[in-house]
Each structure stands twice: as structure tokens, then as C-alpha cells.
Motif scaffolding. Structure first.
Motif, PDB file in Angstrom:
ATOM      1  N   ARG A 127       0.833  -1.209   0.000  1.00 41.43           N
ATOM      2  CA  ARG A 127       0.000   0.000   0.000  1.00 41.43           C
ATOM      3  C   ARG A 127       0.868   1.260   0.000  1.00 41.43           C
ATOM      4  O   ARG A 127       0.607   2.218  -0.745  1.00 41.43           O
ATOM      5  N   LEU A 128       1.920   1.273   0.824  1.00 43.00           N
ATOM      6  CA  LEU A 128       2.789   2.451   0.891  1.00 43.00           C
ATOM      7  C   LEU A 128       3.567   2.637  -0.404  1.00 43.00           C
ATOM      8  O   LEU A 128       3.799   3.780  -0.834  1.00 43.00           O
ATOM      9  N   TRP A 184      -5.508   1.749  -8.207  1.00 44.83           N
ATOM     10  CA  TRP A 184      -5.157   0.400  -7.733  1.00 44.83           C
ATOM     11  C   TRP A 184      -5.999  -0.640  -8.467  1.00 44.83           C
ATOM     12  O   TRP A 184      -7.216  -0.519  -8.547  1.00 44.83           O
ATOM     13  N   ASP A 204       7.181   1.716   6.205  1.00 39.51           N
ATOM     14  CA  ASP A 204       7.396   3.005   5.558  1.00 39.51           C
ATOM     15  C   ASP A 204       8.840   3.154   5.081  1.00 39.51           C
ATOM     16  O   ASP A 204       9.093   3.633   3.968  1.00 39.51           O
ATOM     17  N   ASN A 235       2.471   7.146  -6.606  1.00 43.29           N
ATOM     18  CA  ASN A 235       1.578   8.229  -7.032  1.00 43.29           C
ATOM     19  C   ASN A 235       2.099   9.587  -6.601  1.00 43.29           C
ATOM     20  O   ASN A 235       1.913  10.597  -7.297  1.00 43.29           O
ATOM     21  N   ALA A 236       2.776   9.654  -5.443  1.00 47.00           N
ATOM     22  CA  ALA A 236       3.355  10.927  -5.004  1.00 47.00           C
ATOM     23  C   ALA A 236       4.448  11.384  -5.963  1.00 47.00           C
ATOM     24  O   ALA A 236       4.558  12.582  -6.268  1.00 47.00           O
ATOM     25  N   GLU A 246      -2.569  10.481 -11.170  1.00 53.95           N
ATOM     26  CA  GLU A 246      -2.336   9.360 -10.267  1.00 53.95           C
ATOM     27  C   GLU A 246      -2.901   8.067 -10.858  1.00 53.95           C
ATOM     28  O   GLU A 246      -3.864   8.089 -11.630  1.00 53.95           O
ATOM     29  N   ASP A 274       1.205   4.332  -2.771  1.00 55.55           N
ATOM     30  CA  ASP A 274       1.026   5.750  -2.452  1.00 55.55           C
ATOM     31  C   ASP A 274       2.254   6.572  -2.817  1.00 55.55           C
ATOM     32  O   ASP A 274       2.139   7.681  -3.355  1.00 55.55           O
ATOM     33  N   LYS A 275       3.430   6.058  -2.553  1.00 55.68           N
ATOM     34  CA  LYS A 275       4.649   6.811  -2.844  1.00 55.68           C
ATOM     35  C   LYS A 275       4.904   6.905  -4.352  1.00 55.68           C
ATOM     36  O   LYS A 275       5.486   7.888  -4.827  1.00 55.68           O
TER      37      LYS A 275
END
Length: 325
Positions: free
Chosen positions: A192-193, A212, A279, A199-200, A209, A196-197
Motif C-alpha cells: 500500500r505504501l 489500484w 514506511d 503516485n506521489a 495518479e 502511495d509513494k
């Protein structure tokens, strides 16, 4: 005083002088007494009388050793933070530890030299007694080891031969060395992280973005588990299937783009310190991909709209797979 009186005094003086210098025969000492006095002189004799122990220097050097050892323990307790800073190819914690060890060894050497000079300046008797006590202590240690080996022969036969080691149950081994699970809550959190990273990074470069996709995630996770369990690291599995073949086998019609990576924990060259938490692992993996031109192009490709991430753990490396579509 008349002449007769002076002559009388002179004669008395001569007779007194002759009596005072008269030799007296001495009684010779026995051999035992002579041997005793010789041994006594040897026992209290100092071969190097000016060589002595300096207690003030010993106290200073031992104090330095204790103080530097405490500082070294403090440095090692914060090694995770210090090792994240690297100077050339060495971590800061390692550099500080080596410097402290050098000063500790230097002060210990000074203590040894001081004791050497003190022992050198001691009497022969003290040296003899010290050597005898050292021999007795060594013999006592040897006797203790001999008694231990004889009384515990059964223990040695049971636990220190190859046949008994081979017979240890697998349950006991698993109790002390638990088997790593390829997929767990931690690997799911890393997935998951990582999503997210990624997409960041796309957002930071002005891109839309990604969404999923569960099918892509299942395909990526299956490939990560396959690499973990079968001991390979490649886009093509042992069956000869490339990313597109694996996607079609999982019901995906279109071809896919793929990134794979393996990330350990600890101090990583070019990245820094990676701690054992989701993380930190996800951040290090995305950073590693962004520094590679081929992986970076997949992550920043404007044509992709979907992403699935799969992570597996082999006990040493977190093996990640990204599937884009």
C-alpha cells in the motif's frame, strides 16, 4: 712534669695503641648460616631498583579506559542514527567506534607497560612468589576443566556430536529460528505504501495518479512469491513466462509494464539506513526505482492508468513487483 713521667705516659700510650689494633681470631660461620644469608640477600635484592610502579599513571589510564568504554557503548546504542550518515564509504558510527577503540587500546597498553616496569623493579622474592602463584592458578584451572569434562561426558556425547545434531526435531529449530512468511500484514502494508509513494512521485512530476487494480496486484504478488520460494530474481520465471504471459494467465488481455526490486534492511549504499518497518522499506524501494532510468520511465509513463504492487519476504530481502497497465 719530669722526664720520667713523660716516658711513662708515652709507654702507656704505645701499649694502649698496640692493644687496640691487636687481631682477634673469628669463629667461622657454618655452611647453613652462610646459605641462609645468601638466600636472604637474593630474596630482597632488586635488580632494577629505579624501576617502579606509578600508581597515579595507572589510575589515569584506567579512568580513561572506563570513560571511553562508556562512550563507546553509548555510540553503539545509537548506531542506527549514526550509521545513517556516511563519510565516503564508512558510516559515522563505525568511524567514531574505531577512534574510541584506538584510544582504549592505547591506554590499556600504557597500563600494561606500567605494570611491567613495576614488576621489573620488584624484589626477586616477589617475582618468585608471583610465578609460583601463577603456576598454581593455572594448575587449578586445568583441574577444574578436567573435572568438568569427566563429569559431563554424557552431556558431551549427547550434544556435541554430528549424529545427535541431525536428530534435533524440526519443532525445536522452528522455535528458535522461526520461518519467514512470504506474505504477511507487513508485506501488505509495504504494498500500500509503495503504491502511495509511486503516485506521489507522479504527482510531483505533473502526472495523473494511478488507480489500484486487484488483478494486477495479484499478478505482481504471485511473481514476488514465486521469486522468493524458487530463489531467482528475473522478469521471466522458471517456466519461461514473461510479464505479458503471466498477465494473460491471470485473465488480463493487454500487456503490462513491470518493475521488480529487492530491498534488505540496514545501511544501504546510496540510500542510507533502512529500518525494519513498512514506511522505511517502501521509501527505499521507490527511491531505488526512481534512480534507475528503466524503472523510472515505467513509474512516470503517462500512458499507464492502473497499478498493482506485490511484495514478498524471504527472510533477508523484501522482493517487490510493480505491474502497470
Amino acid at each position: 712534669m719530669g722526664l720520667a713521667d713523660r716516658d711513662h705516659i708515652k709507654r702507656d700510650y704505645r701499649s694502649t695503641r698496640n692493644r687496640s689494633f691487636r687481631s682477634v681470631a673469628r669463629r667461622p660461620k657454618s655452611r647453613i648460616i652462610q646459605t641462609y644469608y645468601n638466600l636472604k640477600r637474593w630474596f630482597f635484592r632488586k635488580k632494577h631498583p629505579y624501576s617502579k610502579l606509578r600508581l597515579d599513571k595507572i589510575q589515569t589510564n584506567l579512568g580513561m579506559v572506563i570513560g571511553l568504554s562508556i562512550i563507546l557503548l553509548a555510540v553503539r546504542s545509537y548506531s542506527d542514527i549514526l550509521d545513517s550518515i556516511a563519510i565516503w564509504f564508512l558510516e559515522l558510527g563505525t568511524i567514531i567506534s574505531l577512534i574510541l577503540l584506538w584510544f582504549i587500546m592505547k591506554n590499556l597498553y600504557k597500563v600494561f607497560v606500567n605494570f611491567r616496569y613495576g614488576f621489573r623493579g620488584s624484589t626477586n622474592g616477589f617475582k618468585l612468589i608471583s610465578i609460583v602463584l601463577l603456576i598454581l592458578l593455572s594448575w587449578q584451572i586445568y583441574q577444574i576443566q578436567d573435572d568438568f569434562s569427566s563429569s559431563d561426558s554424557v552431556f558431551t556425547e549427547d550434544y556435541f556430536n554430528i549424529s545427535s545434531i541431525k536428530e534435533i526435531s524440526s519443532e525445536a529449530v522452528k522455535e528458535f529460528f522461526p520461518e519467514a512468511k512470504p506474505v504477511s500484514e507487513m508485506t501488505e502494508e509495504i504494498e500500500r505504501l509503495t503504491f502511495d509513494k509511486t503516485n506521489a512521485e507522479r504527482k510531483a512530476h505533473g502526472l495523473h495518479e494511478l488507480i489500484w487494480d486487484s488483478n494486477l496486484a495479484n499478478t505482481a504478488r504471485a511473481h514476488s512469491v514465486d521469486m522468493t520460494q524458487n530463489g531467482f530474481f528475473s522478469h521471466v520465471n522458471l517456466k519461461g513466462e514473461d510479464p505479458t504471459d503471466r498477465a494473460r494467465r491471470n485473465g488480463l488481455v493487454m500487456g503490462i509494464g513491470e518493475n521488480i526490486g529487492k530491498m534488505p534492511t540496514g545501511n544501504i549504499v546510496g540510500i542510507g539506513y533502512v529500518s525494519h518497518n513498512p514506511d522505511s522499506i517502501a521509501t527505499a524501494q521507490v527511491q531505488s526505482w526512481m534512480e534507475s532510468p528503466g524503472h523510472r520511465s515505467n513509474m512516470l509513463d503517462p500512458r499507464y492508468t492502473k497499478l498493482g504492487v506485490g511484495v514478498s519476504y524471504d527472510g533477508m530481502y523484501y522482493i517487490s513487483t510493480q505491474n502497470f497497465q
